[in-house]
Design a protein around this motif. Structure first.
Motif, PDB file in Angstrom:
ATOM      1  N   UNK A  87       0.832  -1.212   0.000  1.00  0.00           N
ATOM      2  CA  UNK A  87       0.000   0.000   0.000  1.00  0.00           C
ATOM      3  C   UNK A  87       0.864   1.259   0.000  1.00  0.00           C
ATOM      4  N   UNK A  88       1.959   1.227   0.742  1.00  0.00           N
ATOM      5  CA  UNK A  88       2.850   2.385   0.763  1.00  0.00           C
ATOM      6  C   UNK A  88       3.537   2.565  -0.591  1.00  0.00           C
ATOM      7  N   UNK A  89       3.908   1.458  -1.234  1.00  0.00           N
ATOM      8  CA  UNK A  89       4.524   1.530  -2.565  1.00  0.00           C
ATOM      9  C   UNK A  89       3.544   2.143  -3.570  1.00  0.00           C
ATOM     10  N   UNK A  90       2.281   1.749  -3.505  1.00  0.00           N
ATOM     11  CA  UNK A  90       1.260   2.322  -4.387  1.00  0.00           C
ATOM     12  C   UNK A  90       1.119   3.812  -4.122  1.00  0.00           C
ATOM     13  N   UNK A  91       1.015   4.178  -2.836  1.00  0.00           N
ATOM     14  CA  UNK A  91       0.863   5.599  -2.506  1.00  0.00           C
ATOM     15  C   UNK A  91       2.096   6.403  -2.921  1.00  0.00           C
ATOM     16  N   UNK A  92       3.265   5.785  -2.855  1.00  0.00           N
ATOM     17  CA  UNK A  92       4.505   6.442  -3.264  1.00  0.00           C
ATOM     18  C   UNK A  92       4.495   6.745  -4.758  1.00  0.00           C
ATOM     19  N   UNK A  93       4.044   5.784  -5.553  1.00  0.00           N
ATOM     20  CA  UNK A  93       3.986   5.999  -6.998  1.00  0.00           C
ATOM     21  C   UNK A  93       2.910   7.026  -7.365  1.00  0.00           C
ATOM     22  N   UNK A  94       1.793   7.037  -6.653  1.00  0.00           N
ATOM     23  CA  UNK A  94       0.769   8.067  -6.868  1.00  0.00           C
ATOM     24  C   UNK A  94       1.354   9.434  -6.508  1.00  0.00           C
ATOM     25  N   UNK A  95       2.076   9.510  -5.404  1.00  0.00           N
ATOM     26  CA  UNK A  95       2.728  10.747  -4.980  1.00  0.00           C
ATOM     27  C   UNK A  95       3.634  11.289  -6.087  1.00  0.00           C
ATOM     28  N   UNK A  96       4.380  10.391  -6.741  1.00  0.00           N
ATOM     29  CA  UNK A  96       5.310  10.815  -7.784  1.00  0.00           C
ATOM     30  C   UNK A  96       4.602  11.407  -9.003  1.00  0.00           C
ATOM     31  N   UNK A  97       3.331  11.106  -9.188  1.00  0.00           N
ATOM     32  CA  UNK A  97       2.566  11.703 -10.289  1.00  0.00           C
ATOM     33  C   UNK A  97       2.472  13.224 -10.152  1.00  0.00           C
ATOM     34  N   UNK A  98       2.627  13.718  -8.934  1.00  0.00           N
ATOM     35  CA  UNK A  98       2.499  15.143  -8.663  1.00  0.00           C
ATOM     36  C   UNK A  98       3.847  15.854  -8.520  1.00  0.00           C
ATOM     37  N   UNK A  99       4.929  15.128  -8.752  1.00  0.00           N
ATOM     38  CA  UNK A  99       6.277  15.687  -8.653  1.00  0.00           C
ATOM     39  C   UNK A  99       6.786  15.974 -10.070  1.00  0.00           C
ATOM     40  N   UNK A 100       7.226  17.213 -10.329  1.00  0.00           N
ATOM     41  CA  UNK A 100       7.677  17.563 -11.677  1.00  0.00           C
ATOM     42  C   UNK A 100       8.747  16.621 -12.229  1.00  0.00           C
TER      43      UNK A 100
END
Length: 153
Positions: free
Chosen positions: A110-123
């Protein structure tokens, strides 16, 4: 008896603090813009190649490949460590049997999924399913290593 209970509580708190610290470190590294992240990976790759070149003179490797390997190894190893830490914290929390392994893997995935979603918002960064799979593999190996060490005790 009271000292033993206090020590046990302190170890439990430190165990969960280590999990949260490691998650924070992963979040911090994921929040780096692409150029910053790439610079860090290239620096590590250069140092790694320097060490390898001293050990194996005349070795020649593709720098881009080595940078790729460093980046993907970082995914795997960071989640391996998260798997170890989370499994340990759950075990110290009193979760017994295989349950602590399953829960630890679940938390890490779950943390890995949230981490990759987080990266969608990083330039310059992107979330990738293959990175979630790589992270999950690292977490599974980490929990398995914890189980191995646990059985030796």
């Amino acid at each position: 008896m009271k000292d033993r209970k206090t020590k046990s509580k302190l170890i439990l708190i430190v165990s969960w603090a280590a999990v949260l610290f490691w998650m924070g470190l992963i979040f911090y590294l994921s929040a780096q813009v692409a150029s910053q992240s790439d610079e860090l990976s290239q620096g590590i790759a250069e140092r790694l190649f320097g060490v390898i070149a001293k050990i194996i003179p005349g070795v020649n490797g593709d720098f881009l490949l080595s940078n790729f390997v460093v980046r993907k190894s970082a995914h795997f190893l960071s989640y391996l460590m998260l798997g170890l830490l989370t499994t340990n914290a759950l075990r110290r929390s009193g979760v017994k049997g295989v349950r602590h392994l399953v829960i630890a893997i679940g938390i890490c995935v779950l943390y890995a999924i949230s981490d990759e979603v987080h990266q969608l918002f990083v330039p310059g960064r992107s979330g990738q399913i293959k990175d979630v799979l790589l992270d999950s593999g690292g977490a599974i190996v980490g929990t398995a290593l914890h189980r191995l060490f646990e059985r030796r005790e």
